[in-house]
Design a protein around this motif. Structure first.
Motif, PDB file in Angstrom:
ATOM      1  N   ALA A  54       0.829  -1.211   0.000  1.00  0.00           N
ATOM      2  CA  ALA A  54       0.000   0.000   0.000  1.00  0.00           C
ATOM      3  C   ALA A  54       0.863   1.260   0.000  1.00  0.00           C
ATOM      4  CB  ALA A  54      -0.931  -0.018   1.210  1.00  0.00           C
ATOM      5  N   LEU A  55       1.975   1.244   0.750  1.00  0.00           N
ATOM      6  CA  LEU A  55       2.864   2.405   0.787  1.00  0.00           C
ATOM      7  C   LEU A  55       3.535   2.641  -0.559  1.00  0.00           C
ATOM      8  CD1 LEU A  55       4.179   4.614   2.505  1.00  0.00           C
ATOM      9  CD2 LEU A  55       5.954   2.967   3.132  1.00  0.00           C
ATOM     10  N   VAL A  56       3.971   1.566  -1.221  1.00  0.00           N
ATOM     11  CA  VAL A  56       4.594   1.702  -2.542  1.00  0.00           C
ATOM     12  C   VAL A  56       3.601   2.258  -3.554  1.00  0.00           C
ATOM     13  CG1 VAL A  56       5.474   0.351  -4.483  1.00  0.00           C
ATOM     14  CG2 VAL A  56       6.399  -0.009  -2.199  1.00  0.00           C
ATOM     15  N   ALA A  57       2.375   1.747  -3.525  1.00  0.00           N
ATOM     16  CA  ALA A  57       1.344   2.265  -4.439  1.00  0.00           C
ATOM     17  C   ALA A  57       1.095   3.748  -4.185  1.00  0.00           C
ATOM     18  CB  ALA A  57       0.061   1.464  -4.281  1.00  0.00           C
ATOM     19  N   GLY A  58       1.035   4.144  -2.917  1.00  0.00           N
ATOM     20  CA  GLY A  58       0.820   5.552  -2.607  1.00  0.00           C
ATOM     21  C   GLY A  58       1.973   6.432  -3.051  1.00  0.00           C
ATOM     22  N   ILE A  59       3.214   5.953  -2.908  1.00  0.00           N
ATOM     23  CA  ILE A  59       4.376   6.735  -3.330  1.00  0.00           C
ATOM     24  C   ILE A  59       4.367   6.940  -4.836  1.00  0.00           C
ATOM     25  CG2 ILE A  59       6.887   6.687  -3.524  1.00  0.00           C
ATOM     26  CD1 ILE A  59       6.980   5.321  -0.810  1.00  0.00           C
ATOM     27  N   VAL A  60       4.099   5.894  -5.587  1.00  0.00           N
ATOM     28  CA  VAL A  60       4.097   6.010  -7.052  1.00  0.00           C
ATOM     29  C   VAL A  60       2.965   6.918  -7.527  1.00  0.00           C
ATOM     30  CG1 VAL A  60       3.899   4.718  -9.207  1.00  0.00           C
ATOM     31  CG2 VAL A  60       5.213   3.767  -7.315  1.00  0.00           C
ATOM     32  N   VAL A  61       1.788   6.784  -6.917  1.00  0.00           N
ATOM     33  CA  VAL A  61       0.669   7.641  -7.308  1.00  0.00           C
ATOM     34  C   VAL A  61       0.972   9.100  -6.983  1.00  0.00           C
ATOM     35  CG1 VAL A  61      -1.732   8.200  -6.792  1.00  0.00           C
ATOM     36  CG2 VAL A  61      -1.063   5.837  -7.158  1.00  0.00           C
ATOM     37  N   THR A  62       1.527   9.370  -5.824  1.00  0.00           N
ATOM     38  CA  THR A  62       1.860  10.746  -5.454  1.00  0.00           C
ATOM     39  C   THR A  62       2.904  11.348  -6.387  1.00  0.00           C
ATOM     40  OG1 THR A  62       1.377  10.223  -3.138  1.00  0.00           O
ATOM     41  CG2 THR A  62       2.639  12.211  -3.568  1.00  0.00           C
ATOM     42  N   ALA A  63       3.851  10.538  -6.835  1.00  0.00           N
ATOM     43  CA  ALA A  63       4.926  11.052  -7.674  1.00  0.00           C
ATOM     44  C   ALA A  63       4.551  11.175  -9.142  1.00  0.00           C
ATOM     45  CB  ALA A  63       6.157  10.153  -7.536  1.00  0.00           C
ATOM     46  N   ARG A  64       3.622  10.353  -9.637  1.00  0.00           N
ATOM     47  CA  ARG A  64       3.404  10.286 -11.077  1.00  0.00           C
ATOM     48  C   ARG A  64       1.952  10.487 -11.513  1.00  0.00           C
ATOM     49  NH1 ARG A  64       7.652  11.563 -11.001  1.00  0.00           N
ATOM     50  NH2 ARG A  64       9.557  10.552 -11.738  1.00  0.00           N
ATOM     51  N   ARG A  65       1.073  10.878 -10.644  1.00  0.00           N
ATOM     52  CA  ARG A  65      -0.286  11.135 -11.103  1.00  0.00           C
ATOM     53  C   ARG A  65      -0.394  12.557 -11.646  1.00  0.00           C
ATOM     54  NH1 ARG A  65      -4.042  11.699  -5.658  1.00  0.00           N
ATOM     55  NH2 ARG A  65      -2.939  13.460  -4.713  1.00  0.00           N
ATOM     56  N   THR A  66      -1.370  12.776 -12.504  1.00  0.00           N
ATOM     57  CA  THR A  66      -1.607  14.070 -13.104  1.00  0.00           C
ATOM     58  C   THR A  66      -2.679  14.823 -12.312  1.00  0.00           C
ATOM     59  OG1 THR A  66      -3.304  13.189 -14.602  1.00  0.00           O
ATOM     60  CG2 THR A  66      -1.016  13.100 -15.355  1.00  0.00           C
ATOM     61  N   GLU A  67      -3.125  15.934 -12.877  1.00  0.00           N
ATOM     62  CA  GLU A  67      -4.208  16.705 -12.270  1.00  0.00           C
ATOM     63  C   GLU A  67      -5.552  16.387 -12.915  1.00  0.00           C
ATOM     64  OE1 GLU A  67      -3.044  20.725 -12.685  1.00  0.00           O
ATOM     65  OE2 GLU A  67      -1.320  20.582 -11.340  1.00  0.00           O
ATOM     66  N   ALA A  68      -5.624  15.297 -13.642  1.00  0.00           N
ATOM     67  CA  ALA A  68      -6.870  14.919 -14.308  1.00  0.00           C
ATOM     68  C   ALA A  68      -7.911  14.474 -13.275  1.00  0.00           C
ATOM     69  CB  ALA A  68      -6.610  13.793 -15.308  1.00  0.00           C
ATOM     70  N   PRO A  69      -9.193  14.509 -13.623  1.00  0.00           N
ATOM     71  CA  PRO A  69     -10.238  14.142 -12.650  1.00  0.00           C
ATOM     72  C   PRO A  69     -10.108  12.722 -12.133  1.00  0.00           C
ATOM     73  CG  PRO A  69     -11.197  15.338 -14.506  1.00  0.00           C
ATOM     74  CD  PRO A  69      -9.772  15.058 -14.866  1.00  0.00           C
ATOM     75  N   TRP A  70      -9.728  11.770 -13.012  1.00  0.00           N
ATOM     76  CA  TRP A  70      -9.650  10.385 -12.563  1.00  0.00           C
ATOM     77  C   TRP A  70      -8.470  10.144 -11.615  1.00  0.00           C
ATOM     78  CZ3 TRP A  70      -8.973  11.868 -17.698  1.00  0.00           C
ATOM     79  CH2 TRP A  70      -7.656  11.898 -18.147  1.00  0.00           C
ATOM     80  N   ALA A  71      -7.534  11.088 -11.551  1.00  0.00           N
ATOM     81  CA  ALA A  71      -6.367  10.921 -10.687  1.00  0.00           C
ATOM     82  C   ALA A  71      -6.594  11.447  -9.278  1.00  0.00           C
ATOM     83  CB  ALA A  71      -5.160  11.626 -11.301  1.00  0.00           C
ATOM     84  N   LEU A  72      -7.743  12.047  -9.024  1.00  0.00           N
ATOM     85  CA  LEU A  72      -7.992  12.658  -7.728  1.00  0.00           C
ATOM     86  C   LEU A  72      -8.760  11.755  -6.777  1.00  0.00           C
ATOM     87  CD1 LEU A  72      -9.027  16.224  -8.972  1.00  0.00           C
ATOM     88  CD2 LEU A  72      -6.752  15.402  -8.325  1.00  0.00           C
ATOM     89  N   GLY A  73      -9.102  10.559  -7.196  1.00  0.00           N
ATOM     90  CA  GLY A  73      -9.922   9.685  -6.365  1.00  0.00           C
ATOM     91  C   GLY A  73      -9.159   8.584  -5.661  1.00  0.00           C
ATOM     92  N   PHE A  74      -7.818   8.676  -5.622  1.00  0.00           N
ATOM     93  CA  PHE A  74      -7.056   7.597  -4.998  1.00  0.00           C
ATOM     94  C   PHE A  74      -7.326   7.519  -3.497  1.00  0.00           C
ATOM     95  CE2 PHE A  74      -3.054   6.035  -3.052  1.00  0.00           C
ATOM     96  CZ  PHE A  74      -3.073   4.765  -3.579  1.00  0.00           C
ATOM     97  N   ARG A  75      -7.525   8.652  -2.849  1.00  0.00           N
ATOM     98  CA  ARG A  75      -7.770   8.612  -1.407  1.00  0.00           C
ATOM     99  C   ARG A  75      -9.081   7.927  -1.071  1.00  0.00           C
ATOM    100  NH1 ARG A  75     -10.831  13.135   0.493  1.00  0.00           N
ATOM    101  NH2 ARG A  75     -11.478  14.530  -1.190  1.00  0.00           N
ATOM    102  N   PHE A  76     -10.038   7.959  -1.987  1.00  0.00           N
ATOM    103  CA  PHE A  76     -11.288   7.241  -1.752  1.00  0.00           C
ATOM    104  C   PHE A  76     -11.065   5.734  -1.794  1.00  0.00           C
ATOM    105  CE2 PHE A  76     -12.692  11.411  -3.107  1.00  0.00           C
ATOM    106  CZ  PHE A  76     -13.742  11.670  -2.248  1.00  0.00           C
ATOM    107  N   TYR A  77     -10.141   5.279  -2.628  1.00  0.00           N
ATOM    108  CA  TYR A  77      -9.784   3.853  -2.622  1.00  0.00           C
ATOM    109  C   TYR A  77      -9.113   3.474  -1.301  1.00  0.00           C
ATOM    110  CZ  TYR A  77     -10.794   3.454  -7.617  1.00  0.00           C
ATOM    111  OH  TYR A  77     -11.423   3.426  -8.831  1.00  0.00           O
TER     112      TYR A  77
END
Length: 375
Positions: A54-77
């Motif tokens: 879970a920590l690795v997934a969070g690090i990669v998402v934080t470093a490489r996600r964009t500002e697109a709408p679909w990229a803002l819902g990771f915290r809900f997961y």
């Protein structure tokens, strides 16, 4: 000329080079990476390894996600995964479980014989709680991996990257995968609008005032998507004769049967080894030929297809390597993969190394493009 004036061109040039290096990776590369991480999460019950996933997934998402709408819902997961863990532990308490270390002796309720005669509650043991916690963390880690893929991969580009034979199925899958990010975006937009109007947004009444606009917005988005897809010719087929359809169907059915036999032989150690990997390889070859034959009936072109560069291959390769190594962890460190419930879970360097391989895309891939340059 002042110092600020002399240094301004250098700063602009540096920003231009940074923007030139920025690139969004291939969506299939991100899904391959997330699939490999999910395979690792599904094959272990060690809580330390699952927390690292879970920590690795969070690090990669934080470093490489964009500002697109679909990229803002990771915290809900993340919240969804936490709810799954809590519910799994609660189910263990309600349904009971075996164990020697009794933490709390609850009264046991016996169901009628018509309902199976099962017992509810009863002695709450430490082993049952840990088993529920480990199972819940494993499922929660898989959910987080799927959320990471949804946050990193553009669903529209994913649809364009699918093979022609899987285009119709891929359309339904991509639409289904984009439903949750769209709902998250709708909830955020409605809550932001209500805060601007002075609505505190708390309590049951506020929830009802948020749900109705969200559902209405989701319905409007679905109708707009359906109209846009119909106008662009989605779902149109090419012409194929009876013989071509029979050959394509036979190849795909043979591949499906061979894959089922190969997977069964791979999981059953008593089956002949000839039916394991050779059958799986043969089935994949038949499936590839069937996909090529079926793709000829789909008449569509790709506009600006996404290339596979070194960063994309590295990201997908990390997922493949992690998935392959996760199948070997059982023989390398069985006590670490599935720890006992009566002792503190151990942590071996080999398990940590396999998990840390998945964090490489956060540092060895180019940064994503800005929102204004997204396609």
């Amino acid at each position: 000329m002042s110092d600020a004036t002399r240094t301004a061109p250098n700063v602009s040039a540096g920003d231009g080079r940074a923007r030139a290096r920025a690139r969004n990776l291939h969506p299939l590369a991100w899904w391959s990476w997330a699939f490999g991480l999910a395979v690792l999460a599904g094959s272990v019950t060690n809580p330390w390894l699952l927390l690292m996933v879970a920590l690795v997934a969070g690090i990669v998402v934080t470093a490489r996600r964009t500002e697109a709408p679909w990229a803002l819902g990771f915290r809900f997961y993340l919240w969804f995964a936490l709810v799954i863990v809590v519910l799994r532990v609660v189910f263990r308490v309600v349904l009971g479980g075996a164990g020697d270390t009794v933490l709390l002796d609850l009264p046991q309720l016996r169901l009628p014989e018509a309902l199976g005669g099962a017992g509810l509650l009863g002695p709450m043991t430490l082993e049952a709680l840990l088993a529920g916690l480990y199972d819940g963390m494993r499922l929660g880690a898989i959910i987080i991996c799927i959320g990471a893929a949804n946050a990193l991969a553009n669903p529209k580009r994913l649809l364009a990257a699918l093979p022609p034979a899987l285009y119709e199925i891929g359309t339904a899958v991509v639409v289904a995968l984009s439903v949750f990010p769209q709902l998250v975006e709708s909830v955020q937009r409605v809550r932001r609008a209500r805060r601007l109007r002075g609505d505190p947004g708390r309590g049951t009444g506020a929830l009802r005032r948020v749900v109705v606009p969200v559902l209405e917005d989701a319905l409007e988005r679905s109708m707009t998507l359906a109209a846009g897809m119909d106008a662009r010719g989605y779902g149109r087929r090419g012409h194929a004769g009876v013989r071509e359809r029979a050959v394509t169907g036979g190849l795909l059915l043979a591949a499906l049967g061979g894959l089922a036999v190969g997977v069964y032989a791979f999981l059953d150690s008593s089956a002949p080894r000839l039916l394991a990997w050779p059958m799986i390889v043969l089935a994949l070859c038949l499936a590839a030929v069937g996909f090529v034959a079926a793709g000829r009936r789909v008449e569509r072109v790709r506009y600006r297809p996404d290339p596979w560069l070194r960063a994309d291959v590295l990201t997908a390769g990390c997922g493949v390597v992690v998935a392959v190594l996760s199948t070997r962890l059982q023989s390398w460190a069985p006590g670490v993969v599935h720890p006992a419930l009566d002792a503190l879970p151990p942590l071996a360097p080999v398990g940590v190394a396999v998990v840390l391989l998945a964090v490489l895309p956060a540092f060895l891939t180019p940064p994503p493009q800005l929102q204004g340059s997204l396609r």
